[in-house]
Design an enzyme around this catalytic site. Structure first.
Site, short mmCIF file in Angstrom:
data_model
loop_
_atom_site.label_atom_id
_atom_site.label_comp_id
_atom_site.label_asym_id
_atom_site.label_seq_id
_atom_site.Cartn_x
_atom_site.Cartn_y
_atom_site.Cartn_z
N GLU A 3 -3.53 -10.33 1.47
CA GLU A 3 -2.60 -10.55 2.58
C GLU A 3 -2.76 -11.92 3.24
OE1 GLU A 3 -3.15 -6.11 2.15
OE2 GLU A 3 -4.47 -7.87 2.16
N HIS A 16 -10.19 -31.09 19.84
CA HIS A 16 -11.07 -30.39 18.92
C HIS A 16 -12.52 -30.80 19.17
CE1 HIS A 16 -12.23 -29.45 14.44
NE2 HIS A 16 -12.77 -28.62 15.29
N HIS A 37 0.31 -4.00 4.70
CA HIS A 37 -0.12 -2.60 4.59
C HIS A 37 -0.92 -2.19 5.82
CE1 HIS A 37 -1.47 1.17 3.16
NE2 HIS A 37 -2.69 0.81 2.83
N GLY A 44 -6.27 -24.96 11.81
CA GLY A 44 -7.48 -25.18 11.05
C GLY A 44 -7.97 -23.97 10.28
N GLY A 52 0.85 -1.18 0.00
CA GLY A 52 0.00 0.00 0.00
C GLY A 52 0.89 1.23 0.00
N SER A 53 0.30 2.38 0.12
CA SER A 53 1.10 3.61 0.03
C SER A 53 2.12 3.72 1.16
CB SER A 53 0.17 4.82 0.04
OG SER A 53 -0.69 4.80 1.18
N GLU A 106 3.90 1.50 2.39
CA GLU A 106 5.03 0.59 2.20
C GLU A 106 5.96 1.02 1.07
OE1 GLU A 106 2.45 -0.45 4.69
OE2 GLU A 106 1.69 -0.66 2.63
#
Length: 533
Positions: free
Chosen positions: A47, A281, A70, A401, A25-26, A28
């Site tokens: 991402e 689980h 970002h 998971g 993004g800007s 970065e």
């Protein structure tokens, strides 16, 4: 005078972090503008896929991986992937761009408010440097923290005007620093463990992902053979710590309290190495252990040791501990386990490929040292029944998971291990979470083979529906998706098959390719006995 960016890149280069996984993004752009020519930027289109690609890369290589996100929005998108990375102990170094330092408090557009708090508790450590000159040291601390036991992801937010600032000349020392850990057992602890194992009448080994991560699988085999003890893989393990066709292998423990107690019945000592006790689980309550059974855990993670509900725990280096035990244990006066029976005859389906058949064909035609990244939960029984996995780092699973790991992780693993063939086994439900990673595979000519098992439903959810007695609920089915069209749209050759013979043809073509391939395998919704529903 060196800038903060130049000093930081020297540190990253010294630590081997010259591959950057990101979606910019800007905030970065100032970081990326300084990217040296010997660094590689791997662009992901979301991402979540970026983090999972980096996760697969780190797990496959055994080293750290650098991620560039970002601000707050990119970090938020990445947090689903972080749920897996934290439990697989992946040493990811996540950096995120922050607004100009003087404007953060105004909460201007793209300011990451309270940046260090955002990714917690899904990272091992999180920080935003207090000033520009502290950026290199903070990045260095993050890298060492990620790699120290127990490994895990870390996060650093950097205001984008910091990169052009002058670095403190003393920061030049950082690239040459080393930080090591010495977490071996004491002599007394070693003697106590050896005596405990020698005196056990019916010991049982439960091995977890830390064994594979430490490269200690061969010592685990030696220990099992000396003890003449059966071996289970810990429930929900994200890696394979023991060869699946060794006579001592008994499979993967179920992830329920009562069922684990039933599986260890008859053993007076359970030694758990490199795993939590336990990653339950399914809620099937009962006694944690049978009467008269003692449990001892060896783990590199003090948090795993502290939160276990049963047994004694030792926090120690897994590799050195297994090596010592494997050579110190006297060969037990117990019969050797009998050879495993032949592979069961794979079941077939009319007009589709049964998972049994698919995995049997993979066993026959894929390379013996293939690395499988698996995110097809409902076919686990067929996978373990049919596969012959012997090599270290031959199996990766999302550790918590979190769907969306499998396909991007397969791409990242293949990037990290070009010497091994990586095969992603991805359910059609989970494939959609990380499908954009196909673009990255095509862009970088990554020769990964992605196999999408297409049954048009969330099979694992249907199994849980039966367990919980919820019956038919909304949102169970995902019909009508053409994964071959999606793959071609991203630039990846693809083919759909509905018969075993056609799958073999497609697999051989994919393995011979110098780029990525996707094979859509039409299977069917199966009942609990493995038959068509």
């Amino acid at each position: 005078m060196a800038t903060v960016a130049e000093t930081t890149f020297r540190i990253l280069r010294a630590r081997g972090l010259t591959t950057v996984f990101g979606n910019p993004g800007s905030n970065e752009l100032p970081f990326l503008a300084h990217l040296p020519e010997d660094f590689t930027y791997v662009l992901g289109l979301h991402e979540g896929a970026v983090v999972s690609m980096a996760d697969g890369y780190a797990l496959a290589t055994g080293g750290p991986a650098l991620v560039n996100l970002h601000a707050a929005s990119g970090t938020g998108n990445a947090m689903g992937g972080l749920t897996n990375a934290v439990y697989s102990h992946s040493p990811l170094v996540l950096t995120a761009g922050q607004q100009v330092r003087s404007t953060i408090g105004q909460e201007v557009m793209l300011a990451n408010v309270d940046a260090a708090t955002l990714p917690r508790p899904l990272v091992k450590w999180s920080a935003e440097p207090a000033c520009a000159t502290d950026v290199p040291r903070t990045i260095d601390q993050a890298i060492h923290t990620a790699l120290l036991p127990a490994r895990g992801p870390v996060y650093v937010s950097v205001p984008y005007d910091d990169w052009a600032a002058e670095a403190d000349p003393e920061s030049a020392h950082l690239a040459g620093r080393t930080v090591t850990s010495g977490g071996a057992l004491t002599e007394g602890q070693r003697d106590e463990l050896v005596a405990l194992l020698d005196e056990a009448h019916a010991p049982l080994l439960v091995l977890g992902p830390q064994v594979d991560a430490a490269g200690a699988g061969h010592d685990a085999v030696r220990l099992a053979e000396a003890l003449r003890a059966p071996v289970w893989i810990a429930p929900s393990a994200s890696r394979l710590p023991f060869p699946t066709r060794h006579p001592a292998f008994r499979g993967v423990l179920p992830a329920a309290v009562r069922e684990i107690a039933e599986a260890v019945e008859g053993h007076d000592l359970v030694l758990v190495v490199g795993a939590p006790v336990f990653r339950y689980h399914e809620y099937v309550p009962g006694r944690f252990l049978p009467e008269g059974t003692r449990l001892v855990q060896i783990t590199e993670d003090p948090k795993e040791a502290a939160r276990a509900p049963v047994g004694d725990a030792v926090v120690a280096d897994v590799a050195s501990t297994l090596a010592h035990l494997a050579h110190a244990i006297a060969v037990a006066d117990r019969p050797e386990p009998p050879p495993l029976p032949p592979f069961p005859e794979p079941r077939t389906l009319p007009g589709a490929v049964h998972p049994d058949e698919l995995f049997a064909l993979l066993r026959e035609h894929a390379p013996d040292d293939a690395l499988y990244v698996v995110e097809s939960t409902s076919t686990a029984a067929s996978f373990w029944a049919q596969m012959d996995l012997r090599e270290p780092t031959s199996y990766l699973l999302p550790a918590s998971g979190g769907l969306g790991f499998g396909l991007p992780a397969a791409v990242g693993a293949q990037l990290g291990r070009p010497d091994r063939q990586v095969i992603g086994l991805i359910g059609d439900g989970s494939a959609n979470y990380g499908i954009a990673a196909l673009w990255t595979a095509a862009r970088h000519r990554v020769p990964v083979v992605v196999i999408v098992l297409k049954n048009g439903t969330y099979g694992a959810l249907r199994r849980f529906g039966a367990l919980l007695g919820t019956g038919e609920t909304p949102g169970m089915d995902v019909p009508g998706i053409d994964f071959t069209a999606l793959a071609r749209g991203y630039g990846v050759p693809a083919r759909s098959v509905a018969a075993g013979a056609d799958f073999v043809v497609a697999l051989k073509a994919a393995l011979a390719s110098d780029g990525p391939s996707l094979i859509e395998v039409v299977t069917a919704e199966l009942d609990e006995d493995g038959g068509p529903r």
